[in-house]
Design a protein around this motif. Sequence first.
Motif, PDB file in Angstrom:
ATOM      1  N   GLU A 185       0.829  -1.208   0.000  1.00 27.20           N
ATOM      2  CA  GLU A 185       0.000   0.000   0.000  1.00 27.20           C
ATOM      3  C   GLU A 185       0.862   1.256   0.000  1.00 27.20           C
ATOM      4  OE1 GLU A 185      -1.406   3.522   1.786  1.00 27.20           O
ATOM      5  OE2 GLU A 185      -0.408   2.057   3.076  1.00 27.20           O
ATOM      6  N   MET A 186       1.890   1.248   0.838  1.00 26.79           N
ATOM      7  CA  MET A 186       2.737   2.426   0.924  1.00 26.79           C
ATOM      8  C   MET A 186       3.595   2.588  -0.325  1.00 26.79           C
ATOM      9  SD  MET A 186       3.166   5.053   2.677  1.00 26.79           S
ATOM     10  CE  MET A 186       2.325   4.638   4.194  1.00 26.79           C
ATOM     11  N   ALA A 187       4.004   1.476  -0.923  1.00 22.88           N
ATOM     12  CA  ALA A 187       4.785   1.559  -2.150  1.00 22.88           C
ATOM     13  C   ALA A 187       3.984   2.239  -3.252  1.00 22.88           C
ATOM     14  CB  ALA A 187       5.220   0.162  -2.591  1.00 22.88           C
ATOM     15  N   ALA A 325       8.100   0.992 -11.970  1.00 15.62           N
ATOM     16  CA  ALA A 325       7.326   0.650 -10.782  1.00 15.62           C
ATOM     17  C   ALA A 325       6.552  -0.657 -10.963  1.00 15.62           C
ATOM     18  CB  ALA A 325       6.365   1.788 -10.447  1.00 15.62           C
ATOM     19  N   VAL A 326       5.865  -0.780 -12.087  1.00 15.39           N
ATOM     20  CA  VAL A 326       5.029  -1.971 -12.320  1.00 15.39           C
ATOM     21  C   VAL A 326       5.886  -3.219 -12.430  1.00 15.39           C
ATOM     22  CG1 VAL A 326       3.477  -3.088 -13.960  1.00 15.39           C
ATOM     23  CG2 VAL A 326       3.137  -0.682 -13.367  1.00 15.39           C
ATOM     24  N   CYS A 327       6.959  -3.160 -13.219  1.00 14.81           N
ATOM     25  CA  CYS A 327       7.811  -4.338 -13.403  1.00 14.81           C
ATOM     26  C   CYS A 327       8.502  -4.730 -12.101  1.00 14.81           C
ATOM     27  CB  CYS A 327       8.843  -4.087 -14.497  1.00 14.81           C
ATOM     28  SG  CYS A 327       8.149  -3.922 -16.151  1.00 14.81           S
ATOM     29  N   GLY A 358      15.954  12.135 -17.280  1.00 18.02           N
ATOM     30  CA  GLY A 358      16.023  13.195 -16.280  1.00 18.02           C
ATOM     31  C   GLY A 358      17.261  14.041 -16.451  1.00 18.02           C
ATOM     32  N   TYR A 359      18.387  13.383 -16.762  1.00 15.79           N
ATOM     33  CA  TYR A 359      19.634  14.117 -16.992  1.00 15.79           C
ATOM     34  C   TYR A 359      19.524  14.999 -18.225  1.00 15.79           C
ATOM     35  CZ  TYR A 359      24.363  14.902 -18.730  1.00 15.79           C
ATOM     36  OH  TYR A 359      25.496  15.488 -19.248  1.00 15.79           O
ATOM     37  N   MET A 360      18.964  14.472 -19.295  1.00 10.78           N
ATOM     38  CA  MET A 360      18.850  15.237 -20.533  1.00 10.78           C
ATOM     39  C   MET A 360      17.890  16.421 -20.378  1.00 10.78           C
ATOM     40  SD  MET A 360      20.969  14.038 -22.670  1.00 10.78           S
ATOM     41  CE  MET A 360      20.418  14.914 -24.144  1.00 10.78           C
ATOM     42  N   ARG A 361      16.858  16.267 -19.558  1.00  8.05           N
ATOM     43  CA  ARG A 361      15.897  17.351 -19.356  1.00  8.05           C
ATOM     44  C   ARG A 361      16.483  18.459 -18.490  1.00  8.05           C
ATOM     45  NH1 ARG A 361      10.051  15.534 -17.594  1.00  8.05           N
ATOM     46  NH2 ARG A 361       9.721  17.744 -18.076  1.00  8.05           N
ATOM     47  N   GLY A 362      17.418  18.104 -17.619  1.00  7.63           N
ATOM     48  CA  GLY A 362      18.063  19.109 -16.798  1.00  7.63           C
ATOM     49  C   GLY A 362      17.132  19.799 -15.825  1.00  7.63           C
ATOM     50  N   THR A 363      16.255  19.021 -15.173  1.00  4.64           N
ATOM     51  CA  THR A 363      15.328  19.597 -14.196  1.00  4.64           C
ATOM     52  C   THR A 363      15.422  18.834 -12.881  1.00  4.64           C
ATOM     53  OG1 THR A 363      13.527  18.185 -14.994  1.00  4.64           O
ATOM     54  CG2 THR A 363      13.701  20.386 -15.956  1.00  4.64           C
ATOM     55  N   ALA A 364      15.429  19.571 -11.774  1.00  5.89           N
ATOM     56  CA  ALA A 364      15.588  18.969 -10.452  1.00  5.89           C
ATOM     57  C   ALA A 364      14.411  18.072 -10.084  1.00  5.89           C
ATOM     58  CB  ALA A 364      15.754  20.065  -9.402  1.00  5.89           C
ATOM     59  N   GLU A 365      13.210  18.485 -10.490  1.00  2.00           N
ATOM     60  CA  GLU A 365      12.028  17.716 -10.087  1.00  2.00           C
ATOM     61  C   GLU A 365      12.014  16.315 -10.690  1.00  2.00           C
ATOM     62  OE1 GLU A 365      10.787  20.664 -13.352  1.00  2.00           O
ATOM     63  OE2 GLU A 365      11.897  20.731 -11.452  1.00  2.00           O
ATOM     64  N   THR A 366      12.488  16.168 -11.941  1.00  4.27           N
ATOM     65  CA  THR A 366      12.504  14.837 -12.552  1.00  4.27           C
ATOM     66  C   THR A 366      13.608  13.973 -11.955  1.00  4.27           C
ATOM     67  OG1 THR A 366      13.874  15.679 -14.369  1.00  4.27           O
ATOM     68  CG2 THR A 366      11.504  15.621 -14.714  1.00  4.27           C
ATOM     69  N   ILE A 367      14.648  14.596 -11.418  1.00  8.90           N
ATOM     70  CA  ILE A 367      15.698  13.831 -10.746  1.00  8.90           C
ATOM     71  C   ILE A 367      15.189  13.305  -9.409  1.00  8.90           C
ATOM     72  CG2 ILE A 367      17.967  14.017  -9.625  1.00  8.90           C
ATOM     73  CD1 ILE A 367      18.769  15.956 -11.850  1.00  8.90           C
ATOM     74  N   PHE A 368      14.536  14.168  -8.629  1.00  9.37           N
ATOM     75  CA  PHE A 368      14.052  13.714  -7.318  1.00  9.37           C
ATOM     76  C   PHE A 368      12.888  12.738  -7.449  1.00  9.37           C
ATOM     77  CE2 PHE A 368      11.611  14.078  -3.350  1.00  9.37           C
ATOM     78  CZ  PHE A 368      12.603  13.698  -2.464  1.00  9.37           C
ATOM     79  N   ALA A 369      12.232  12.708  -8.585  1.00  6.95           N
ATOM     80  CA  ALA A 369      11.080  11.818  -8.757  1.00  6.95           C
ATOM     81  C   ALA A 369      11.446  10.343  -8.659  1.00  6.95           C
ATOM     82  CB  ALA A 369      10.389  12.092 -10.098  1.00  6.95           C
ATOM     83  N   VAL A 370      12.753   9.996  -8.711  1.00  8.46           N
ATOM     84  CA  VAL A 370      13.138   8.587  -8.558  1.00  8.46           C
ATOM     85  C   VAL A 370      13.029   8.147  -7.101  1.00  8.46           C
ATOM     86  CG1 VAL A 370      14.733   8.685 -10.510  1.00  8.46           C
ATOM     87  CG2 VAL A 370      15.611   9.054  -8.201  1.00  8.46           C
ATOM     88  N   PHE A 371      12.761   9.079  -6.192  1.00  4.82           N
ATOM     89  CA  PHE A 371      12.741   8.795  -4.752  1.00  4.82           C
ATOM     90  C   PHE A 371      11.986   7.509  -4.384  1.00  4.82           C
ATOM     91  CE2 PHE A 371      10.523   9.492  -0.633  1.00  4.82           C
ATOM     92  CZ  PHE A 371      11.617   9.390   0.202  1.00  4.82           C
ATOM     93  N   PRO A 372      10.764   7.297  -4.870  1.00  4.34           N
ATOM     94  CA  PRO A 372      10.043   6.106  -4.414  1.00  4.34           C
ATOM     95  C   PRO A 372      10.289   4.850  -5.251  1.00  4.34           C
ATOM     96  CG  PRO A 372       8.569   7.459  -5.706  1.00  4.34           C
ATOM     97  CD  PRO A 372       9.912   8.149  -5.713  1.00  4.34           C
ATOM     98  N   LEU A 373      11.055   4.933  -6.338  1.00  2.00           N
ATOM     99  CA  LEU A 373      11.099   3.815  -7.287  1.00  2.00           C
ATOM    100  C   LEU A 373      11.778   2.574  -6.718  1.00  2.00           C
ATOM    101  CD1 LEU A 373      11.678   5.562 -10.721  1.00  2.00           C
ATOM    102  CD2 LEU A 373       9.547   4.912  -9.581  1.00  2.00           C
ATOM    103  N   LEU A 374      12.910   2.738  -6.050  1.00  2.00           N
ATOM    104  CA  LEU A 374      13.554   1.574  -5.442  1.00  2.00           C
ATOM    105  C   LEU A 374      12.709   1.042  -4.291  1.00  2.00           C
ATOM    106  CD1 LEU A 374      15.970  -0.291  -5.510  1.00  2.00           C
ATOM    107  CD2 LEU A 374      17.204   1.287  -4.004  1.00  2.00           C
ATOM    108  N   ALA A 375      12.024   1.954  -3.607  1.00  2.00           N
ATOM    109  CA  ALA A 375      11.143   1.534  -2.511  1.00  2.00           C
ATOM    110  C   ALA A 375      10.005   0.657  -3.030  1.00  2.00           C
ATOM    111  CB  ALA A 375      10.573   2.758  -1.798  1.00  2.00           C
ATOM    112  N   VAL A 376       9.473   0.993  -4.212  1.00  2.00           N
ATOM    113  CA  VAL A 376       8.405   0.179  -4.801  1.00  2.00           C
ATOM    114  C   VAL A 376       8.891  -1.241  -5.031  1.00  2.00           C
ATOM    115  CG1 VAL A 376       7.001  -0.131  -6.878  1.00  2.00           C
ATOM    116  CG2 VAL A 376       7.225   2.134  -5.858  1.00  2.00           C
TER     117      VAL A 376
END
Length: 572
Positions: A185-187, A325-327, A358-376
């Motif tokens: 649920e939390m993932a 996330a799904v895989c 995320g690197y190519m886009r050069g935006t901080a928000e897309t970099i931090f968006a990986v935060f929950p992915l390993l947790a999932v």
Amino acid sequence: MTENVKTLRDSAAMRWIALLLLALAMFCAYIFMDILSPIKDLMMSERGWDSTAFGTMQGAETFLNVFVFFLIFAGIILDKMGVRFTAVLSGAVMLVGAGIEYYAISESFIGSSMERWFTNNLNYIPLFDELGVSPFYRGMPASAKLAAVGFMFFGCGAEMAGITVSRGIVKWFKGRETALAMGSEMALARLGVATCMIFSPYFAKLGGHVDVTRSVAFGVVLLCIALIMFITYFFMDKKLDAQTGEAEEKDDPFKIKDIGKILSSGGFWLVALLCVLYYSAIFPFQKYAVNMLQCNLTFNVVDPNSFWAGDQVTIVQYIVMLMVAVCAFASNFSKKSGMKYGLMALAVVALIVYCYMGYMRGTAETIFAVFPLLAVAITPILGNYVDHKGKAASMLVIGSLLLIACHLTFAFILPMFKGSAMGGTIVAYVTILVLGASFSLVPAALWPSVPKLVDEKIIGSAYALIFWIQNIGLWLFPLLIGKVLDNTNPELVARVNEVKESTAAAVEAGTMTAAEAQQEVSVISEQVAVSFDYTWPLVMLACLGVAALIIGFLLKIVDRKKNLGLEEPNIK
């Protein structure tokens, strides 16, 4: 096979459908919870908020829960009225609060009589000001004040929803895969963090015109969906009670003395302290994380006419993120080793593609968006391990160590890569992924431990008390981070104030129009917003990890002496 199924709860499919409804509702709530976090710089330039105003407003989310004891009442409501009533109530309260916040951020509020009222009032709150815990202060922008009021109501609903979902999972999964269900649920809910980080700036900047109200509107729509999920769960849960003969309103009603039973448990206090330390080091950080990256990273320069600067890349990157996330999540449930490792490999490849984008886009928000992915990926693994092998307290100690390492890396190592777009981005990605993984230990190990510490009748109140203690940290630390930022970067604050004073004088003298003055202030605020030194706020958060580590060791000692069963498996 279906002949052996006696109730909805006995059907694995129906149990997980109930979980999915609750998780989707929390997914939407998590998005709104951080809807302004990735656009802190825009709130400074578009609405004139400084870090103190931003932090005060964000901390207001938990003000009523902490100082009016709403969470305690929420726990009593949950124990008295049951899961389904409280779930729908929490969804409605969240939506009302979100609507107020939307109006506060909107253009309609600017210049209105409501704005004038909030400018001239709530500058002094008796007793709260004396105690230093007021949710407002003199000079706080009117829009931030009203947004704080809305966020207070949203916070009441969100925390009520949190304890309700935890109680609902216990109701549907007790004696079965409780930790796996809570972890799953939390993932899913935490994917809301990534969704928020990607889409909040997307909507705010859509079409090349900045409008922060679009981001908040996106969150309001999702909270409408959350309410629908809770209503659907209402009917499903009602059918379960009809099958089991259980009543939502308890025959043995809640009594105030039950709180004493909870508070007399040493194990409960250690778990509650661990919770507040963990969450205070993560949730307040999320609200500043994007801005922290903006201040510490050198980003890849993007051609404004390229694919990487367009709106379409946001959708594509989000689809790739969902593939990760799904895989990763599905690989935990695959019985065939070939399918299992194939899904894991696909998740890794998709994660690499996401990080490259995320690197190519050069935006901080897309970099931090990986935060929950390993947790999932690992939360179901950890939950399954706790269900079958135990070691919950040991996992919390490991999580504390990772927490300390990540915040110190952000504080001292990441700034060393300033000037190197690729090097800084790699360090940021790895640290964020590990931080998310450390946080996944909380739902997998901590929350399923609560039923081992208190009687089943008062589980709702126990969760409410833990959430109340947790909310003290969630109120305090966003405010502290904002104040520490302003106090450790006085030259930046002074620069903005000087520009505001000089432009105001120019407008009064007739040498500058109000629009020109606003434009100049916005430009300077935008420059200042990405220039903060975050070292001391991050050190403060690392200290929380040290305290959590100490509490974790104490919890292991108490568990061993009193046989609380925290290191034992949930399924025996």
